[in-house]
Design a protein around this motif. Structure first.
Motif, PDB file in Angstrom:
ATOM      1  N   THR A  42      -2.271   5.737   7.671  1.00 41.32           N
ATOM      2  CA  THR A  42      -1.712   5.141   8.883  1.00 41.32           C
ATOM      3  C   THR A  42      -1.001   6.262   9.642  1.00 41.32           C
ATOM      4  OG1 THR A  42       0.145   4.440   7.506  1.00 41.32           O
ATOM      5  CG2 THR A  42      -1.543   2.804   7.995  1.00 41.32           C
ATOM      6  N   MET A  43      -0.771   6.053  10.920  1.00 36.34           N
ATOM      7  CA  MET A  43      -0.424   7.179  11.790  1.00 36.34           C
ATOM      8  C   MET A  43       0.811   7.967  11.328  1.00 36.34           C
ATOM      9  SD  MET A  43      -2.675   7.804  14.102  1.00 36.34           S
ATOM     10  CE  MET A  43      -1.874   8.680  15.445  1.00 36.34           C
ATOM     11  N   GLY A  44       1.830   7.277  10.836  1.00 34.06           N
ATOM     12  CA  GLY A  44       3.009   8.004  10.373  1.00 34.06           C
ATOM     13  C   GLY A  44       2.688   8.840   9.150  1.00 34.06           C
ATOM     14  N   HIS A 100      11.880  -3.224   8.768  1.00 29.01           N
ATOM     15  CA  HIS A 100      10.522  -2.854   8.335  1.00 29.01           C
ATOM     16  C   HIS A 100      10.073  -3.980   7.420  1.00 29.01           C
ATOM     17  CE1 HIS A 100       7.183  -0.028   7.480  1.00 29.01           C
ATOM     18  NE2 HIS A 100       7.153  -0.660   6.331  1.00 29.01           N
ATOM     19  N   THR A 118       3.572  -2.662  19.140  1.00 29.46           N
ATOM     20  CA  THR A 118       4.434  -3.820  18.920  1.00 29.46           C
ATOM     21  C   THR A 118       5.591  -3.781  19.910  1.00 29.46           C
ATOM     22  OG1 THR A 118       3.854  -4.097  16.597  1.00 29.46           O
ATOM     23  CG2 THR A 118       6.069  -4.803  17.231  1.00 29.46           C
ATOM     24  N   ALA A 135      -6.456 -10.477   8.565  1.00 20.07           N
ATOM     25  CA  ALA A 135      -5.699 -10.331   7.317  1.00 20.07           C
ATOM     26  C   ALA A 135      -5.122 -11.699   6.970  1.00 20.07           C
ATOM     27  CB  ALA A 135      -4.613  -9.284   7.445  1.00 20.07           C
ATOM     28  N   LYS A 136      -3.896 -11.799   6.659  1.00 22.19           N
ATOM     29  CA  LYS A 136      -3.154 -13.034   6.351  1.00 22.19           C
ATOM     30  C   LYS A 136      -4.009 -14.056   5.596  1.00 22.19           C
ATOM     31  CE  LYS A 136       0.522 -12.673   9.819  1.00 22.19           C
ATOM     32  NZ  LYS A 136       1.746 -12.594   9.038  1.00 22.19           N
ATOM     33  N   GLU A 196       5.407   5.293   5.090  1.00 20.50           N
ATOM     34  CA  GLU A 196       5.863   5.036   6.473  1.00 20.50           C
ATOM     35  C   GLU A 196       7.321   4.580   6.481  1.00 20.50           C
ATOM     36  OE1 GLU A 196       4.067   4.575   9.665  1.00 20.50           O
ATOM     37  OE2 GLU A 196       2.156   5.388   8.989  1.00 20.50           O
ATOM     38  N   THR A 202       0.864  -1.178   0.000  1.00 16.79           N
ATOM     39  CA  THR A 202       0.000   0.000   0.000  1.00 16.79           C
ATOM     40  C   THR A 202       0.896   1.222   0.000  1.00 16.79           C
ATOM     41  OG1 THR A 202      -0.051   0.161   2.424  1.00 16.79           O
ATOM     42  CG2 THR A 202      -1.753  -1.186   1.394  1.00 16.79           C
ATOM     43  N   PHE A 229       2.383  -9.035   3.201  1.00 14.13           N
ATOM     44  CA  PHE A 229       2.028  -9.123   1.782  1.00 14.13           C
ATOM     45  C   PHE A 229       3.027  -8.426   0.865  1.00 14.13           C
ATOM     46  CE2 PHE A 229      -2.322  -9.591   3.741  1.00 14.13           C
ATOM     47  CZ  PHE A 229      -2.515 -10.916   3.354  1.00 14.13           C
ATOM     48  N   LEU A 245       3.060   0.006  15.172  1.00 12.45           N
ATOM     49  CA  LEU A 245       4.382  -0.215  15.756  1.00 12.45           C
ATOM     50  C   LEU A 245       4.421   0.230  17.216  1.00 12.45           C
ATOM     51  CD1 LEU A 245       7.262  -1.182  15.228  1.00 12.45           C
ATOM     52  CD2 LEU A 245       7.814   1.098  14.371  1.00 12.45           C
ATOM     53  N   MET A 289       3.956  -2.652  11.492  1.00 12.96           N
ATOM     54  CA  MET A 289       5.186  -1.878  11.378  1.00 12.96           C
ATOM     55  C   MET A 289       4.960  -0.423  10.982  1.00 12.96           C
ATOM     56  SD  MET A 289       7.565  -4.069  12.126  1.00 12.96           S
ATOM     57  CE  MET A 289       9.145  -3.955  11.262  1.00 12.96           C
ATOM     58  N   THR A 290       3.733  -0.041  10.708  1.00 11.13           N
ATOM     59  CA  THR A 290       3.475   1.381  10.498  1.00 11.13           C
ATOM     60  C   THR A 290       3.384   2.043  11.872  1.00 11.13           C
ATOM     61  OG1 THR A 290       1.146   0.767  10.245  1.00 11.13           O
ATOM     62  CG2 THR A 290       2.406   1.117   8.237  1.00 11.13           C
ATOM     63  N   MET A 291       3.525   3.350  11.915  1.00  8.16           N
ATOM     64  CA  MET A 291       3.801   4.009  13.198  1.00  8.16           C
ATOM     65  C   MET A 291       2.759   3.732  14.282  1.00  8.16           C
ATOM     66  SD  MET A 291       6.765   5.417  13.338  1.00  8.16           S
ATOM     67  CE  MET A 291       6.726   6.689  14.590  1.00  8.16           C
ATOM     68  N   GLY A 292       1.487   3.709  13.913  1.00  9.60           N
ATOM     69  CA  GLY A 292       0.462   3.430  14.915  1.00  9.60           C
ATOM     70  C   GLY A 292       0.580   2.012  15.447  1.00  9.60           C
ATOM     71  N   GLY A 319      -6.969  -0.775   3.933  1.00  7.17           N
ATOM     72  CA  GLY A 319      -5.860  -1.148   3.068  1.00  7.17           C
ATOM     73  C   GLY A 319      -5.509  -2.602   3.340  1.00  7.17           C
ATOM     74  N   PRO A 320      -5.083  -3.353   2.314  1.00 11.96           N
ATOM     75  CA  PRO A 320      -4.994  -4.819   2.411  1.00 11.96           C
ATOM     76  C   PRO A 320      -3.750  -5.326   3.128  1.00 11.96           C
ATOM     77  CG  PRO A 320      -4.290  -4.148   0.253  1.00 11.96           C
ATOM     78  CD  PRO A 320      -4.654  -2.878   0.986  1.00 11.96           C
ATOM     79  N   THR A 321      -3.495  -4.823   4.307  1.00  8.97           N
ATOM     80  CA  THR A 321      -2.395  -5.322   5.120  1.00  8.97           C
ATOM     81  C   THR A 321      -2.870  -5.353   6.557  1.00  8.97           C
ATOM     82  OG1 THR A 321      -1.502  -3.108   5.556  1.00  8.97           O
ATOM     83  CG2 THR A 321      -0.671  -4.236   3.605  1.00  8.97           C
ATOM     84  N   LYS A 323      10.336   6.562   8.347  1.00 12.46           N
ATOM     85  CA  LYS A 323      11.146   5.892   9.363  1.00 12.46           C
ATOM     86  C   LYS A 323      12.625   5.913   8.972  1.00 12.46           C
ATOM     87  CE  LYS A 323       9.397   1.861  10.826  1.00 12.46           C
ATOM     88  NZ  LYS A 323       8.589   0.580  10.782  1.00 12.46           N
ATOM     89  N   GLU A 333      -4.170  -0.253  12.494  1.00  8.74           N
ATOM     90  CA  GLU A 333      -4.193   1.214  12.568  1.00  8.74           C
ATOM     91  C   GLU A 333      -5.639   1.715  12.618  1.00  8.74           C
ATOM     92  OE1 GLU A 333      -1.648   3.815  11.961  1.00  8.74           O
ATOM     93  OE2 GLU A 333       0.074   2.474  11.992  1.00  8.74           O
ATOM     94  N   THR A 367      -1.363  -4.502   9.227  1.00 16.70           N
ATOM     95  CA  THR A 367      -1.023  -3.292   9.976  1.00 16.70           C
ATOM     96  C   THR A 367      -2.046  -2.195   9.732  1.00 16.70           C
ATOM     97  OG1 THR A 367       0.860  -1.920  10.623  1.00 16.70           O
ATOM     98  CG2 THR A 367       0.493  -2.174   8.245  1.00 16.70           C
ATOM     99  N   ASN A 368      -2.607  -2.183   8.528  1.00 16.61           N
ATOM    100  CA  ASN A 368      -3.599  -1.161   8.216  1.00 16.61           C
ATOM    101  C   ASN A 368      -4.890  -1.395   9.005  1.00 16.61           C
ATOM    102  OD1 ASN A 368      -5.521   0.538   6.781  1.00 16.61           O
ATOM    103  ND2 ASN A 368      -3.876   0.816   5.298  1.00 16.61           N
ATOM    104  N   MET A 406      -5.270  -8.770   1.546  1.00 12.51           N
ATOM    105  CA  MET A 406      -6.630  -8.435   1.941  1.00 12.51           C
ATOM    106  C   MET A 406      -6.638  -8.281   3.455  1.00 12.51           C
ATOM    107  SD  MET A 406     -10.131 -10.631   1.356  1.00 12.51           S
ATOM    108  CE  MET A 406     -11.657 -10.147   2.178  1.00 12.51           C
TER     109      MET A 406
END
Lengths: 431, 431, 431, 431
Positions: C148-150, C299, D155, D272-273, C122, C116, C303, D152, D147-150, D114-116, C126, D122, D118-119, D282
């Motif tokens: 996403t937040m970043g 990172h 995590t 997801a996954k 992001e 995405t 997917f 993460l 792994m996106t800031m939110g 968004g199809p991840t 980073k 978030e 992490t999304n 997705m």
């Protein structure tokens, strides 16, 4: 008075933190002081053009404040009162109400914060967020508001911000102060464009925090029109107007508040420095009553009840603000100061510009190096004077407002000679 | 001394911010004070078991401090000195070095921060981040460190945190204080597990900030073993140890530092409250020299040179810490206090527990409602006393360390009667 | 193809989140699509001027991509590969290197982020912080970089920022995009002034993140000179230049990268949308090798190895970018588009202005209300088209680059008629 | 299938970012895959015990999904649909409603993020803050959410957090997962104590985010009682319960949701996954309708309408979840797996412990070094297998749920031999 070792500065080098600063410019030990004169332990007098960075607007050790304070102490007046009711506090509030608030039609509440300017600023920023439910506070280029994390987030100076050690100074957005983009740029229009644009990325602000004259930032003085513009934009966007009058207030510009003639009514006004009159720690936040939604103890501080300061603050108000004579004398000295500094700028320095307003004046000499040399030369000749500005390029005159005209003139003579001494060789070298 | 209106409290209601708090518990106006006695404008005496929240460890208006301060003022001693060298400051530093640092083998530097505890804490947090290049500071449940944004992020109290108006109090991670999970839980082991686990989500800390006795948090006293454990874990993980001795220090627990017997050497020690001796605003941060990496002026504050406080602080050190007699008397009073409070807890209150250490003691009476009633009853009977704890459930005795034994006893009598008066009806009602 | 209930949209109303948006403007159910035509389940055709917000630059279901993908699936080609090596990935990388990077002399490394655009952004943010050790990223007014937040912290739109629920979107500073303060203001000079001034309060930036054409922000197109200025300022201040080419890239403006003619070499380039060719999720971050300091897996994303997308992305590159013919056709269509839209703006709308560049064009019709009415009218007449801009005031033409000229013209006819239908009555009403 | 250079991995070393990771453990190039078998370009078969980190629960290239997807593509089914209504999306929603939501009495709305993964996380974190007006999200030790800031910020892994480059990962508070402080510590009681204590410094939470089985964190499986406890504490404190079932969901533990038998109803469930069935990108967020207060487009994402994934996801649901037979087979294989791994742990490894639940199992071999050696040996012998845990100390078996029993057994034989080969020499060396 006290006993200490022969080399009077050794103990500081040995035990005081590297954070110390002014003492590096003035490497001597002061013992006593009266009005605009500081005297060292070996009896040398200095004219004080620093005045505690505008904390000693009434000079050192005003005799009436001294007398009142000695009487208070002798009578076992409460020294430390947390926020309990005391005679001294009541008397201060009543006097402040009578001489400052009422004549201006201000219905502000007085919050006694921890007795430092940064604490009053922190309280203002917290309260603005609480009142509005918003987070962003608009601060300005070259603004200085304090060194604790909240106030520091609104402070512009990179060296001071570095002290946060990399911690996030979030919660503020930075806008240009009047003149920051040159004389032609309409910063008000730009700020308004940013806030009117819902995609600008500047979130709806909780408040604007602004100094009418930026002391640390280089004696930049905002115009009446610009301050009114900021007030209007703030109101339009539902943001509170916090006018930080910590350095410029209490008479420094020729009126009690530096914005007295500006036709604005700030929602909150952090005050400190000269408020206590004699340099004792004291700070208040003036708050429009509709915004005074603090829960009890929601912001507090152990030393907010420094009653010695309340005593001297009351005397200062009574002595200097019962009529206009003091303010008139400040305006007169300010005019004199302007003339002398303009002459220096024009005759000795090419391209130098006059900065500031009232008795908060300086000359932008173009570089921090030159400004530093001038100040050092002044010190050698008996004058305490310092620089300000992003590059320390402004030689700043912050004499006590109570300085006698002859002493003011004498100090300016020293300054003039010091400029001449540092500029002449440069000109010769350049030829 | 001052003139003011008949209804002495009207001016406060009219003009002081809603943030005021203690004055709500003690609705009278105080005029003067001496040692452990506060006197109102109409001449009523109160025994002071609050002592400015441990700011008046030497009582109100100690005669020697008064005398020295009056002399200083009369002689035009510098009152406000920014961070310039003054006689009064040199004398304080030399005395502090001689009577406090050297006997303990401490080579700490002294940083004069803005004269409030929160400012010293802010300086410590900033410096810890600067020194380590890390951001997270470990703070503890029920910890209190101040109300400015940096210190507030380390403060646990939800009502006080609410004052931030929703602004992010980031940069700290919260760990359990000794006993926070009950007597059986090994909080040291849990903290160590969190820090040893690279997937715990707790980032490598810049520092631990901890109070040896939590004053605001309910008089929780950490054991020597626990404090040593924190010191060990901090060292192991490359974090600095900041011991906030603002409330528990300066003799309150029977030694100058509350951790004197604990065999630890903190990297930084914020001090304030009773340091100035007479309740005047003053704060310092003690810093191990290897961490004193501040650039000049990287953290400053207008009132960091409150010379009046330096004068009284020096006198306090000389008078009370030149030998062990004062400390011994504090320990003796502390034992007496412990006995009396234990008896009250055992005889009058079922399930109540004794809290604290030295002369920083209290009784957890089980509910804030009961504690509030007891304190209100005490006030009616001539005793100023307050609560602390997460639920205000601890009745807290913070008498001046200099209180005469008879007066201490008299105050405890009032407390005992007030407990009895509030507990008896409840028992009857329950039967 | 699939069985579902009679009222085809009922299931969406019943079970899909309120976050859905485009489907509200186009309340029908689409079944199939080919190039620039979308067909509903009941057989109605729509011309697609939205193209997945520039994700379908090559139109829907390009026959060569379809064929390659079907072959790949039929042969059990790896579909999901995490970041393991696969044939399909190797072939994409080699093709991208051969047709995109090498001809431009770019030595950038390719990072496969989660598929995405926001994930690529992001990663860039980073990495910029990791590389520079700085935190602040300069983002621009009207910029859009993700949700996403970043990425959201760099996105300007207030409605989208509101989705953070009040969480701190810290770490960015906002500067004016070219033209944000009107045609006369020199935003480059202002940005430079802010960064040159050590007291501006803008910390030394880790990076600038900028879109050459702001798609969501209103089709604002930066000039070559301005982009070069940003590149120069970034370099001067030690900040990385992140050019977000997610929407404007992959041919949309007439060159592969939207900045191909601008003489700049970004340090990082997030790419997504049309990169995979057929609309399959795929994103990469191009990184100059000296900045590729990631630790393995520092990172990642499940997917990131979407091999179906690698197959179609490779075919797209080979088919459309082996020579200049495709790009030339885009430029030609862009010119046609410019002419038609200019005519509409001039003839039908007073004060309307043309926005954008290449085939990323729109008309600012002055209000979101009017733009919305025009788009709704277009939909009724068989054209899928949407708005953008801070006030949704820009009618945006994002047709597939592969759209036949006749269909492009037909779509523009619908748009022209829809404008006329909505403007005429307003004019009449105004007269 | 595609043409590329002889040294198949050279292009990756040359052009792919250093962030790549799995390919370092498995240095070969894969071409095709079917169910649990991955085949390299030179024809070598590997048994896949990684399964895309639980993304390929139904194995690679399920023939029914393949067939449906090929049909869809061949018929020009919409591939990319933003969030417009399509047949494929309607069919997925209806099937998900019929086979997943309705049988469980779940009235959750489906948000296509968004199809991840992490999304989806978030979106959940943003929405929880928006719903509650609170900021803090409680996350757990060893949790992994993206792994996106939110995400993460929630995590735990330090190496992954380091990727933020020092940017503030604020907004979360960290609590111990079940067992984090050893078997005896009652983490539920501790969490409750922290939240019940208004001075704990843990602000009232917006949400708890928790994985029923921590995949990345070391296959820690929470008990039913513990999960119920978290649900109860969340409800008591007005916080939402976000159960991240991205890795453990879709049958991995023997039920569709990993918490199906736990008697809890999460407020939000990021998925997801394996949801798309075939490994196509997705993600969805399931939201209780009362919390679905998103404004249109308040959270969006270009690829949220990945219709290829909707097609395969629908087929997967119909094929595997129309009755209990598939789930039963998973449970049976899970039991087999447990027996085999227990035997290995007991017979070959002293002190090793079994981790996980269902077919999400592993052995904690005590050190990352040993685990790494075992996995490397497995790869040499034809088995793809990886580690997890804070120290990479857990050898993790994530075989496709559809793996034939013989192949599962064969893979375990390889694992057993690899353990033996690495342990035996160590024992000998130790003797």
């Amino acid at each position: 008075m006290n006993t200490f070792s022969t080399d009077a500065t050794a103990v500081f080098n040995r035990r005081e933190s590297e954070a110390r600063s002014y003492c590096r410019s003035f490497p001597t030990v002061f013992a006593s002081a009266r009005n605009a004169t500081l005297t060292t332990s070996d009896g040398r007098d200095y004219i004080d053009f620093l005045a505690g960075c505008s904390t000693l607007n009434y000079g050192h050790n005003d005799p009436d404040m001294k007398a009142a304070l000695i009487d208070y102490i002798a009578a076992d007046g409460v020294a430390h009162g947390l926020d309990m009711h005391t005679h001294a506090k009541a008397a201060f509030i009543e006097t402040f109400e009578r001489l400052v608030l009422k004549p201006r039609g201000m219905d502000h509440k007085i919050m006694f914060t921890g007795p430092t300017g940064t604490n009053a600023v922190e309280a203002a920023m917290k309260l603005a967020r609480k009142v509005t439910g918003r987070q962003t506070i608009i601060a300005f280029t070259n603004g200085f508001h304090g060194m604790t994390m909240g106030a520091l987030s609104a402070t512009g100076n990179a060296a001071k911000r570095a002290g946060a050690g990399g911690a996030s100074l979030a919660g503020t957005a930075r806008m240009p102060y009047e003149g920051a983009f040159g004389a032609d740029a309409d910063t008000l229009a730009q700020i308004e464009t940013m806030l009117d644009n819902p995609s600008s990325g500047i979130d709806a602000p909780a408040a604007f925090i602004v100094e009418p004259v930026q002391g640390e930032g280089g004696l930049n003085a905002a115009s009446k029109k610009w301050m009114q513009g900021i007030a209007r934009i703030a109101r339009k966007h539902g943001a509170l107007l916090i006018v930080d009058d910590i350095q410029a207030g209490v008479g420094r510009t020729g009126t009690f508040f530096s914005f007295d003639d500006y036709g604005i009514v700030p929602d909150m006004i952090p005050m400190a420095k000269s408020l206590s009159g004699m340099g004792l720690p004291m700070a208040v936040l003036l708050i429009k009553p509709e915004h005074d939604i603090w829960a009890p103890a929601e912001h507090n501080g152990t030393f907010r009840g420094n009653n010695h300061a309340f005593v001297t603050a009351r005397v200062a108000l009574e002595k200097f603000w019962s009529d206009d004579s003091f303010a008139a004398s400040v305006r007169k000295k300010g005019d004199f100061l302007e003339k002398r500094l303009t002459a220096m700028a024009d005759e000795l320095l090419s391209g130098a510009s006059l900065k500031g307003r009232g008795m908060m004046r300086g000359i932008d000499v173009g570089s921090g190096e030159l400004a530093g040399k001038i100040c050092a030369e002044c010190f050698r000749n008996g004058l305490i004077i310092e620089t300000s500005g992003a590059h320390d390029e402004v030689v700043k005159v912050l004499a006590p407002l109570t300085i006698p005209m002859e002493q003011l003139s004498a100090g300016l003579d020293i300054l003039e000679n010091s400029i001449a001494a540092n500029v002449a060789p440069m000109r010769v070298a350049a030829e």
